[in-house]
Enzyme design. Structure first.
Site, PDB file in Angstrom:
ATOM      1  N   GLU A 135       0.809  -1.222   0.000  1.00  0.00           N
ATOM      2  CA  GLU A 135       0.000   0.000   0.000  1.00  0.00           C
ATOM      3  C   GLU A 135       0.842   1.270   0.000  1.00  0.00           C
ATOM      4  O   GLU A 135       1.676   1.475   0.880  1.00  0.00           O
ATOM      5  CB  GLU A 135      -0.931   0.014   1.221  1.00  0.00           C
ATOM      6  CG  GLU A 135      -1.873   1.216   1.249  1.00  0.00           C
ATOM      7  CD  GLU A 135      -2.945   1.119   2.313  1.00  0.00           C
ATOM      8  OE1 GLU A 135      -3.735   2.071   2.437  1.00  0.00           O
ATOM      9  OE2 GLU A 135      -2.998   0.099   3.029  1.00  0.00           O
ATOM     10  N   LYS A 172      -8.675  -0.811   1.123  1.00  0.00           N
ATOM     11  CA  LYS A 172      -9.721  -1.262   2.041  1.00  0.00           C
ATOM     12  C   LYS A 172     -10.582  -2.271   1.303  1.00  0.00           C
ATOM     13  O   LYS A 172     -11.111  -1.982   0.236  1.00  0.00           O
ATOM     14  CB  LYS A 172     -10.592  -0.088   2.530  1.00  0.00           C
ATOM     15  CG  LYS A 172     -10.125   0.479   3.854  1.00  0.00           C
ATOM     16  CD  LYS A 172     -10.432  -0.478   4.992  1.00  0.00           C
ATOM     17  CE  LYS A 172      -9.723  -0.070   6.270  1.00  0.00           C
ATOM     18  NZ  LYS A 172      -8.506  -0.835   6.526  1.00  0.00           N
TER      19      LYS A 172
END
Length: 454
Positions: free
Chosen positions: A249, A265
């Site tokens: 990420e 997410k």
């Protein structure tokens, strides 16, 4: 402005051997694209021997201003379109450095590593996998002796030879901080806060720890061979500490005034059967729960970027894109903005830190609940690792899938975003699916201590 000195070297995917060429120098760092295992990463950046360092504590006043002050010690250089780093700051900021910026009291409970560590580096080996080019880049602050030594080190690298092996051993399997029952009970308490209207979402995590001995670089090579991410990193810091990050990420990147963040997410575990795995990925993309969870964080990050970016410049060009890694599928979105001249990257970091994808929304209240429900401070986990270059570029990760090592013990963590329709048992399974492959990879060294040979 003074000019950079640039030396061309052979292009190779054997970046572990390149890192070993400088691993004996102080504070070595490898910002790792994860190639060829991980998709998406373009650059590997390797450096060592900083001319100055900054160590931060959880209660350091104005930590991000201190990072900017360190960066300003190196003169600015002209931007090269193909070079991400031309000398500057590299290091990490731990989660607890985000307390003051969110009007919360300092959390000074002990952590395995300092709350933050940064070095000021005057050179870097840059491997560009898009252009298939390798360059050794020297800022004008580099000394002639340093330049000569580094050219000699890297020209001596045997690019076709596997990195040197060394012994690493895990002394015991990883201990879980919480039982399944305790984890689920604490998720229930987070859900109570959501039902009461305190928050919409909170990221709840737990830690895992094991003692070790030997060469941590071998542990890192084993991890990157199975779970490499495009924003990975290996760092050695003074007093025997190490960082091993396999992050998928990005937190925030900058190219001049243009900035971008890419929150993750929504998670689903990979399965061995290819057809079933495609079905799992498609179900994740359709999942109302995961899309809602992702959208909440996108809105939070739009707000965070808006604290510094020019009015009206914050955009969401990509929403709910699928990204697949060795152990899980993720949903990833992209938020962009434009910084005004008076706002620097360190100021933007402060405004957005820690990342919304690993806190929750509203951020401040979510962080209070995290502090209340989690058993220990996060430390480096859920902080950020990255660089700020003297040419005006910057990039940083969210330090998930990340180990901290203090010379005796390896610590990592995992968790997930809790929303109104979260199921505590499913959240526990998601936590273990995220961390399971990392733990089992290193636990192989408990059963069979060995040398890694690439």
């Amino acid at each position: 402005m003074k000019s950079l000195q640039i030396v061309s070297l052979p292009y190779s995917l054997n970046t572990p051997a390149a890192f070993q060429a400088i691993a004996d120098l102080p504070a070595p760092v490898w910002l790792d694209s994860g190639r060829p295992v991980a998709p998406g990463g373009r650059y590997d950046i390797i450096s060592a021997d900083p001319i100055n360092t900054l160590e931060l504590t959880a209660d350091s006043p104005a930590p991000f201003e201190s990072i900017d002050d360190l960066w300003c010690e190196l003169s600015q250089v002209d931007r090269d379109a193909q070079l991400p780093f031309c000398g500057g700051v590299m290091g990490y900021a731990g989660y607890e450095l985000g307390m003051a910026g969110n009007f919360l009291p300092a959390d000074v409970r002990p952590t395995p590593l300092p709350a933050g560590f940064f070095g000021l580096y005057t050179w870097a080996l840059i491997v560009d996998h898009q252009l298939q080019a390798t360059h050794l880049v020297f800022h004008p602050a580099s000394t002639p002796v340093q330049v000569a030594d580094l050219i000699a080190r890297f020209t001596a690298v045997r690019w076709q030879t596997a990195p040197r092996g060394a012994r690493f051993r895990l002394l015991k399997p990883f201990a879980h901080e919480m039982s399944q029952g305790d984890y689920e009970q604490r998720v229930e308490r987070v859900l109570d806060y959501i039902k009461a209207g305190d928050i919409y979402q909170a990221n709840f995590t737990q830690r895992f720890a094991a003692s070790y001995e030997g060469d941590l670089f071998q542990a890192y090579l084993a991890l990157r061979s199975t779970v490499a991410g495009p924003y990975s990193a290996f760092m050695g810091i003074p007093n025997g500490g190490h960082v091993l990050s396999l992050s998928p990420e990005r937190f925030i990147s900058a190219d001049g005034s243009h900035v971008q963040t890419q929150p993750i997410k929504g998670t689903a575990p990979r399965v061995d059967d290819a057809a079933e795995d495609r079905q799992v990925a498609a179900a994740l993309q359709r999942s109302e729960k995961d899309r809602a969870e992702n959208l909440m964080i996108v809105d939070l990050l739009r707000n965070d970027l808006g604290k510094c970016c020019q009015r009206g410049s914050v955009r969401v060009p990509n929403l709910f894109e699928l990204a697949s890694f060795a152990n899980v599928h993720h949903l990833v979105s992209t938020v962009t903005g434009e910084l005004p001249e008076e706002c620097g990257f360190a100021e933007l970091l402060q405004a957005c830190f820690p990342g919304g994808s690993i806190t929750g929304t509203p951020k401040r209240r979510a962080m209070e609940i995290i502090r209340e429900q989690e058993l220990s401070p996060r430390g480096l986990y859920c902080g950020s690792i990255g660089y700020l270059s003297s040419c005006g570029r910057a990039d940083s990760n969210i330090a998930i899938r990340t180990f901290s090592a203090d010379g005796e013990q390896l610590t990592c963590a995992a968790g997930g975003g809790i929303v109104a329709d979260s199921n505590p048992a499913a959240e526990y399974r998601e936590c273990l699916s995220k961390v399971g492959l990392l733990l089992s990879t290193l636990e192989n060294f408990h059963q069979n201590p060995t040398q890694h040979t690439g």
